[in-house]
Write a protein that holds these residues in place. Structure first.
Motif, PDB file in Angstrom:
ATOM      1  N   SER A 115       0.427  -1.185   0.130  1.00 17.36           N
ATOM      2  CA  SER A 115       0.163  -0.013   0.327  1.00 17.36           C
ATOM      3  C   SER A 115       0.630   1.424   0.428  1.00 17.36           C
ATOM      4  CB  SER A 115      -0.762   0.129   0.767  1.00 17.36           C
ATOM      5  OG  SER A 115      -1.675  -1.561   1.274  1.00 17.36           O
ATOM      6  N   LYS A 116       0.419   2.784  -0.308  1.00 21.65           N
ATOM      7  CA  LYS A 116       0.761   3.778  -0.434  1.00 21.65           C
ATOM      8  C   LYS A 116       1.121   4.278   0.595  1.00 21.65           C
ATOM      9  CE  LYS A 116       2.284   7.009  -3.400  1.00 21.65           C
ATOM     10  NZ  LYS A 116       2.038   7.939  -5.136  1.00 21.65           N
ATOM     11  N   SER A 117       1.200   4.524   1.565  1.00 21.25           N
ATOM     12  CA  SER A 117       0.563   6.155   2.408  1.00 21.25           C
ATOM     13  C   SER A 117       0.357   7.243   2.058  1.00 21.25           C
ATOM     14  CB  SER A 117       1.658   5.568   3.892  1.00 21.25           C
ATOM     15  OG  SER A 117       0.915   6.984   4.866  1.00 21.25           O
ATOM     16  N   ARG A 118      -0.921   7.820   2.186  1.00 20.39           N
ATOM     17  CA  ARG A 118      -1.189   9.289   2.446  1.00 20.39           C
ATOM     18  C   ARG A 118      -2.047   9.705   3.110  1.00 20.39           C
ATOM     19  NH1 ARG A 118      -3.256   6.483  -2.195  1.00 20.39           N
ATOM     20  NH2 ARG A 118      -5.637   6.321  -2.033  1.00 20.39           N
ATOM     21  N   SER A 119      -2.202  11.079   3.542  1.00 20.51           N
ATOM     22  CA  SER A 119      -2.241  12.098   4.309  1.00 20.51           C
ATOM     23  C   SER A 119      -4.037  12.118   3.909  1.00 20.51           C
ATOM     24  CB  SER A 119      -2.121  13.350   4.617  1.00 20.51           C
ATOM     25  OG  SER A 119      -0.714  12.664   5.214  1.00 20.51           O
ATOM     26  N   LYS A 120      -4.837  11.621   4.688  1.00 18.05           N
ATOM     27  CA  LYS A 120      -6.463  12.290   4.723  1.00 18.05           C
ATOM     28  C   LYS A 120      -6.527  14.066   4.540  1.00 18.05           C
ATOM     29  CE  LYS A 120      -8.597   8.790   7.496  1.00 18.05           C
ATOM     30  NZ  LYS A 120      -9.574   9.261   8.724  1.00 18.05           N
ATOM     31  N   LYS A 121      -7.164  14.373   3.588  1.00 21.45           N
ATOM     32  CA  LYS A 121      -7.441  15.704   2.951  1.00 21.45           C
ATOM     33  C   LYS A 121      -8.856  16.041   3.797  1.00 21.45           C
ATOM     34  CE  LYS A 121      -4.859  15.749  -1.347  1.00 21.45           C
ATOM     35  NZ  LYS A 121      -5.462  15.506  -2.763  1.00 21.45           N
TER      36      LYS A 121
END
Length: 123
Positions: free
Chosen positions: A116-122
């Motif tokens: 998985s690729k980690s990303r911040s919630k918008k």
């Protein structure tokens, strides 16, 4: 027909367990982590009192797959460990009873963490 009725019971009981959890989330200020621990403790209490075996006969995986089944296995292993090894067997027996499930969860979490690729919630 008998198999269909078993699937119906499993689905109904599993859905009932989930529905109660959702009601607790919606109607109380309990976090999902606290509800998870509550369900695990319910599984432990049901196993210690002997009621979990009757529920397992009736609903099959409808009660063993949710976290209540984990609590039941943990309690069953701890009780067997105490009979075999005394006080320290409560810890080692419980952990050996749930080792396969915990190992699977850790390995799957690790693999999906790599994929998985980690990303911040918008917001």
């Amino acid at each position: 027909m008998e198999m269909f009725l078993m699937y119906l019971k499993v689905f109904f009981i599993g859905g009932l367990v989930c529905m109660i959890g959702q009601i607790l989330i919606n109607k109380t200020k309990m976090s999902s982590a606290r509800i998870l621990v509550l369900y695990m403790l319910v599984g432990v209490v049901l196993e210690v009192t002997g009621a979990f075996e009757y529920m397992k006969e009736f609903a099959g995986s409808g009660v063993t797959i949710p976290i209540m089944g984990f609590g039941s296995n943990l309690a069953k292993g701890a009780l067997e460990g105490v009979k075999e090894q005394g006080f320290l067997g409560a810890i080692s027996g419980g952990m050996s009873a749930v080792a396969a499930g915990l190992t699977t969860a850790i390995v799957c979490g690790f693999v999906f963490g790599l994929i998985s690729k980690s990303r911040s919630k918008k917001i």
